[in-house]
Scaffold this active site. Structure first.
Site, PDB file in Angstrom:
ATOM      1  CG  ASN A 112      -1.950  -1.093   1.200  1.00 18.19           C
ATOM      2  OD1 ASN A 112      -2.027  -1.839   0.233  1.00 18.19           O
ATOM      3  ND2 ASN A 112      -2.727  -1.210   2.253  1.00 18.19           N
ATOM      4  CB  THR A 156     -19.725  37.654 -28.294  1.00 13.08           C
ATOM      5  OG1 THR A 156     -20.657  38.473 -28.997  1.00 13.08           O
ATOM      6  CG2 THR A 156     -18.572  38.515 -27.787  1.00 13.08           C
ATOM      7  CG  HIS A 157     -23.569  35.121 -28.385  1.00 10.27           C
ATOM      8  ND1 HIS A 157     -24.203  34.387 -27.400  1.00 10.27           N
ATOM      9  CD2 HIS A 157     -23.369  36.360 -27.858  1.00 10.27           C
ATOM     10  CE1 HIS A 157     -24.393  35.150 -26.336  1.00 10.27           C
ATOM     11  NE2 HIS A 157     -23.887  36.354 -26.574  1.00 10.27           N
ATOM     12  CB  SER A 279      -9.152  12.869 -47.711  1.00 12.94           C
ATOM     13  OG  SER A 279     -10.167  11.938 -48.031  1.00 12.94           O
ATOM     14  CG  ASN A 287      -8.843  16.192 -43.667  1.00 12.97           C
ATOM     15  OD1 ASN A 287      -9.559  16.980 -44.268  1.00 12.97           O
ATOM     16  ND2 ASN A 287      -8.733  14.913 -44.006  1.00 12.97           N
ATOM     17  CE1 TYR A 318      -5.243  -0.372  -2.101  1.00 12.26           C
ATOM     18  CE2 TYR A 318      -5.668  -2.595  -1.281  1.00 12.26           C
ATOM     19  CZ  TYR A 318      -5.373  -1.737  -2.324  1.00 12.26           C
ATOM     20  OH  TYR A 318      -5.207  -2.226  -3.584  1.00 12.26           O
ATOM     21  CD  GLN A 323      -5.255  -4.220  -9.225  1.00  8.67           C
ATOM     22  OE1 GLN A 323      -5.107  -4.843  -8.184  1.00  8.67           O
ATOM     23  NE2 GLN A 323      -5.481  -4.816 -10.381  1.00  8.67           N
ATOM     24  CE  LYS A 326      -0.986   0.143 -10.386  1.00  9.14           C
ATOM     25  NZ  LYS A 326      -0.069  -0.777  -9.690  1.00  9.14           N
TER      26      LYS A 326
END
Length: 431
Positions: A112, A156-157, A279, A287, A318, A323, A326
């Site tokens: 641990n 904006t927007h 492509s 692209n 624990y 596990q 990780k």
């Protein structure tokens, strides 16, 4: 698989269950193995300081740990399915080479606190890399912001709003990544605590020299409570991923802008050819795949955060559920850092299309300038606003983008970008 550290003579090990228990743990441990070895050396030194390991044994163990690290780097030693995990591999190797001395190395610690200290060292390394990448991106943005400003529509927007500039665009992202670098460093300082010696979460009946291991491993402080050492697992990983996510949120918005700006409809930006692909069916296409994947990279980190958050619905102490944290931590941090590493070069080499940007600046985009000028002369702003709105189509009469930017004297505006201030903040960040 080598003998299990926890194997009892009266219990039959089921291979299917072992495969489920181990999962890909031993493969993930390759990422943390060198840190585990480093922590094992510090632990051996600490055991020698309290007389549990003789000085000669400590020297032999240190020598063999160094040899194991070198063999792992060279590929002579492979961490694979022969072992339950990296911790077991270290002990098996030391026992094979040194006999009883190798069997003593686990005294006073648990797997641990082994994984806690190994991943904590790894996270410190990754957060340092995060801060470095963010500083590099900020520096690249400041370099481009210092170049002659080109007029750029401000949106904006997603609608044309006011006149902006390439310098303002770069300065905005520069400040964002300066903050991201600072957040990475603050997070590193927050998790910079040594859990080694907390064992399974309740301490041991030995006077472990935890101050020595804290100093030897380069931690700024000791994580005092063994219970909190276990409680912090997942919590600290989330903090590191959140610091990374902060940078990737800024990157996502930058990538969105570039994705739009490279379209034929905008045509504001050309990317370096290495950052585009072709492509498989349309010969005419190039692209912006790299930019699109940079934009998508936040999702990987968000997924890692979500998985760990769901794992943490646990009581204290624990639990084996942890596990799975990780893999999430590894994949999120590794992918996010790889994305950020590509950005400084991209920023340095993208090219603006000035004619297209100028053509996109329409007369109505000066209406805000007109309203504020009237307000500065004493007209109530709401009245000036209505008048400017009514005559928006003619607002650009006699105006240029350069004039609009030159008159934007508020701090941070087009005439006062505060680049020196931002550069000073960048320089002030700790290394």
């Amino acid at each position: 698989m080598t003998d299990l550290l926890w194997q009892k003579p009266d219990v039959q090990v089921d291979a299917r269950i072992m495969r489920f228990l181990a999962g890909n743990d031993v493969l993930l441990d390759r990422e943390f193995f060198l840190h585990d070895i480093t922590a094992s050396k510090a632990h051996v030194e600490g055991l020698a300081r309290i007389g549990i390991v003789a000085a000669g044994e400590a020297a032999s163990l240190a020598r063999e740990l160094d040899a194991l690290a070198e063999d792992f780097r060279s590929g002579t030693f492979v961490l694979d399915e022969r072992y339950e995990d990296g911790h077991s591999a270290i002990e098996a190797r030391l026992t094979e080479r040194l006999g009883d001395a190798g069997r003593r190395v686990h005294t006073g610690r648990s797997r641990n606190d082994q994984i806690l200290v190994a991943t904590r060292l790894w996270l410190k390394e990754k957060l340092s890399a995060l801060a470095t990448h963010c500083r590099a991106i900020a520096a690249a943005c400041l370099d481009r912001a210092a170049q002659p400003a080109l007029p750029l529509p401000g949106y904006t927007h997603l609608q044309r709003a006011v006149v902006s500039s390439t310098a303002m665009w770069f300065a905005g992202f520069a400040e964002g990544f300066i903050d991201d670098a600072l957040r990475a460093q603050q997070t590193l300082a927050w998790i910079d605590a040594n859990p080694l010696g907390t064992a399974a979460g309740y301490g041991v009946n030995l006077p472990l020299d935890r101050a020595h291991t804290t100093q030897a491993l380069g931690f700024s402080r000791m994580q005092a409570s063994p219970i909190y050492a276990q409680l912090s697992r997942g919590k600290f990983e989330l903090a590191a991923l959140e610091a990374l996510a902060s940078a990737l949120l800024d990157l996502r918005r930058m990538a969105w802008d570039l994705s739009l700006f490279t379209t034929a409809e905008f045509g504001f930006v050309s990317l370096p050819p290495e950052y585009t692909t072709g492509s498989s069916i349309m010969p005419n296409k190039r692209n912006p795949d790299v930019v699109e994947l940079l934009r998508a990279s936040y999702a990987t980190v968000a997924a890692a955060r979500c998985e760990i958050e769901q794992l943490l619905s646990l009581p204290s102490g624990y639990q084996r559920d942890l596990q799975f944290s990780k893999g999430s931590m590894f994949h999120g941090m590794t992918h996010g850092l790889a994305a950020l590493e590509l950005v400084p070069d991209l920023i340095g080499r993208l090219r603006w299309n000035e004619p297209a940007m100028r053509a996109a600046i329409e007369p109505a985009m000066y209406a805000t300038d007109v309203a504020i000028e009237q307000a500065a002369q004493g007209v109530p702003f709401r009245d000036a606003y209505r008048a400017a709105a009514a005559a928006a189509a003619a607002a650009g009469e006699g105006r240029t983008p350069e004039r609009s930017l030159a008159e934007r004297v508020s701090p941070g505006g087009g005439a006062d970008l505060r680049l020196a201030e931002l550069a000073a903040r960048l320089r002030a960040l700790p290394d």
